[in-house]
Scaffold this motif. Structure first.
Motif, short mmCIF file in Angstrom:
data_model
loop_
_atom_site.label_atom_id
_atom_site.label_comp_id
_atom_site.label_asym_id
_atom_site.label_seq_id
_atom_site.Cartn_x
_atom_site.Cartn_y
_atom_site.Cartn_z
N MET B 202 0.83 -1.22 0.00
CA MET B 202 0.00 0.00 0.00
C MET B 202 0.86 1.26 0.00
N ALA B 218 -9.61 -4.16 0.40
CA ALA B 218 -8.68 -5.15 0.93
C ALA B 218 -9.39 -6.50 1.10
N VAL B 279 -6.91 2.60 1.76
CA VAL B 279 -7.81 1.44 1.69
C VAL B 279 -9.25 1.97 1.76
#
Lengths: 202, 310
Positions: B202, B218, B279
């Motif tokens: 990430m 995710a 995310v």
């Protein structure tokens, strides 16, 4: 019988801009259809220094190639780019022996029937007619990737092996390693377009 | 908004998204789909319907999606290149859009060797990245892959998968960049057990600003048993199950306790990935264990799911 066609200069010229060039040309196969005039035309269109040119037989044979490379060692050393005029097998063998050099193929292989090259087992050419080796460091994903991927390894590449068979190397890992060694990893960023499966008669 | 997708709306409105997964039956039993859809309803914003996962013959993804739609949900049709050439893929893209499906996930597909018809011929005319570009061009350019124009374009929110745990690791961010460039609107990742490696990936994603161009969900999944954990660790290509995960499950004293700990672990991972910048949501894969989805989403403080007026 072997049939190749010469790639368009639009594909080759960007690869050789302001670089010294060495040329391998293979006339090995019986019954070869090798377009001599078109090849010369492409070579003539290259406005760079050609430091050497070897016209030979059976570039597909690694043992022969080792001798050729020795014989032309000085010219090859001076060259920044090596251009190969041969079938896909010949181009892959030369790339593998000169894996720290930029090797590009100038031909699309259309047909190899009856004569699959002398090292075809290790260096497979599917005669797809749209040779990809110039984007892959000279390793063929069309022949060697289980899913014919043209944009890098899938999510199943692990420890250098293909998920389909633990004894089989992941060709995209090998391509990545070779391009990394050549300082050409940006080649992996290219979006490979859908392949034209209708080019080859094979 | 590019589409009428509920998932797109959830993501665009800034909510932390939750997608689920539904595996169709290896039979013509419509009841299974409806039952599983009811378990997921209200707990997820959209759910994937797998397309012959692990190359086992199952009900068509688009058909199961129509039933899911009838249950009032927002299905994501998975579409693989394994069984279809570019002609069939484009026909299915037109078909699912005409049926009112709003989302699709572009995949290369699990190799046929792993399934129950290993003698089948794989197609692989396109790869997942070429499929993404083709669908995007159909939607945004109203063009087929050949260049011909169409009158009414498919309105699909386009997804792709990425595996941060496969090799070579150094190519996994560039590969994501290719998928974004090709046309992905959202990404669902491989199941995460190795949080450190995911966080490292990430970071690479953020360094290239990719999290601002694509919504990253995710991938998470509860582990039901020690056997399943070991199988994933040793036998499933592209899975990264650290020893610490096995050890945590080993501390449980009964089968039920292991399952309980598997659920707890999943909730912990959801909470951890939620803290990672970039995310945008989770993709929960409780395959053949759909009944635990409400509990996991609830324990992860992700209920209720956002509801929008029509």
């Amino acid at each position: 019988m072997l049939a190749v066609q010469i790639k368009a200069k639009e594909e080759i010229l960007p690869l050789v801009s302001s670089k010294r060039i060495f040329i391998f040309e293979c006339l090995g196969c019986h019954d070869v259809y090798y377009p001599v005039e078109e090849a010369q035309k492409l070579i003539d269109s290259i406005d760079q220094e050609i430091v050497g040119r070897a016209t030979l037989d059976y570039l597909c044979h690694a043992d022969y190639d080792r001798e050729y490379i020795k014989a032309y060692a000085r010219e090859i050393e001076r060259a920044e780019v090596i251009l190969v005029f041969s079938c896909g097998v010949g181009a892959q063998v030369v790339s593998s022996l000169l894996d720290d050099r930029k090797v590009y193929t100038c031909c699309d292989t259309l047909y190899l029937a009856g004569f699959q090259g002398l090292t075809a087992k290790e260096f497979d050419c599917d005669q797809c007619g749209e040779c990809y080796l110039n984007y892959t460091g000279g390793l063929c994903p069309v022949a060697l990737c289980s899913k014919n991927l043209l944009n890098g390894p899938c999510g199943g590449s692990q420890g250098g092996k293909c998920e389909v068979d633990p004894d089989m190397p992941c060709v995209w890992q090998e391509i990545f390693d070779r391009l990394a060694g050549l300082g050409q990893l940006e080649t992996m960023d290219r979006l490979g377009p859908p392949k034209k499966w209708n080019v080859s008669p094979a | 908004m590019k589409t009428k997708s509920n998932l797109e709306r959830v993501l665009e409105s800034g909510h932390f998204a939750v997608t689920g997964e539904l595996g169709p039956p290896a039979s013509a039993d419509a009841g299974v789909i409806r039952k599983k859809a009811k378990l997921l309803k209200g707990n997820v914003d959209a759910f994937n319907i797998t397309d012959g996962q692990t190359a086992v013959v199952r009900m068509a993804s688009w058909a199961a999606a129509v039933m899911g739609k009838e249950e009032g949900m927002d299905p994501i049709v998975q579409m693989t290149c394994r069984d279809r050439n570019r002609i069939a893929l484009q026909m299915d893209v037109l078909g699912i859009s005409a049926l009112g499906i709003n989302n699709m996930l572009c995949l290369t597909g699990d190799h046929q060797k792993f399934g129950n018809h290993p003698a089948a011929r794989g197609v692989y005319d396109l790869d997942s990245i070429q499929l993404l570009r083709m669908v995007r061009d159909m939607r945004d350019e109203k063009r087929f892959q050949c260049g011909d124009e169409m009158a009414v374009e498919p309105r699909l929110f386009i997804g792709a998968a990425e595996n941060p745990f496969a090799d070579p690791f150094e190519f996994r961010v560039p590969r994501l960049a290719k998928k974004v460039e090709a046309g992905a609107d959202f990404i669902q990742t491989q199941i995460i057990y190795n949080l450190d490696k995911f966080a490292e990936w990430m970071k690479g994603v953020r360094d290239r600003g990719l999290h601002e161009r694509v919504k990253i969900l995710a991938g998470v999944a509860p582990i039901k048993s020690l056997g399943a954990a070991r199988y994933m660790k040793t036998r499933v290509p592209g899975m990264d199950v650290p020893d610490s995960v096995i050890e945590r499950l080993q501390k449980a004293t009964s089968k039920e306790q292991v399952s309980r700990e598997g659920i707890n672990l999943c909730v912990d991972i959801i909470k951890r990935v939620r803290e990672i910048e970039g995310v945008a949501g989770i993709h929960l894969m409780a395959i053949e264990w759909e009944e635990v989805v409400p509990e996991i989403i609830g324990a992860a403080d992700l209920l209720p799911r956002p509801v929008f007026a029509e």
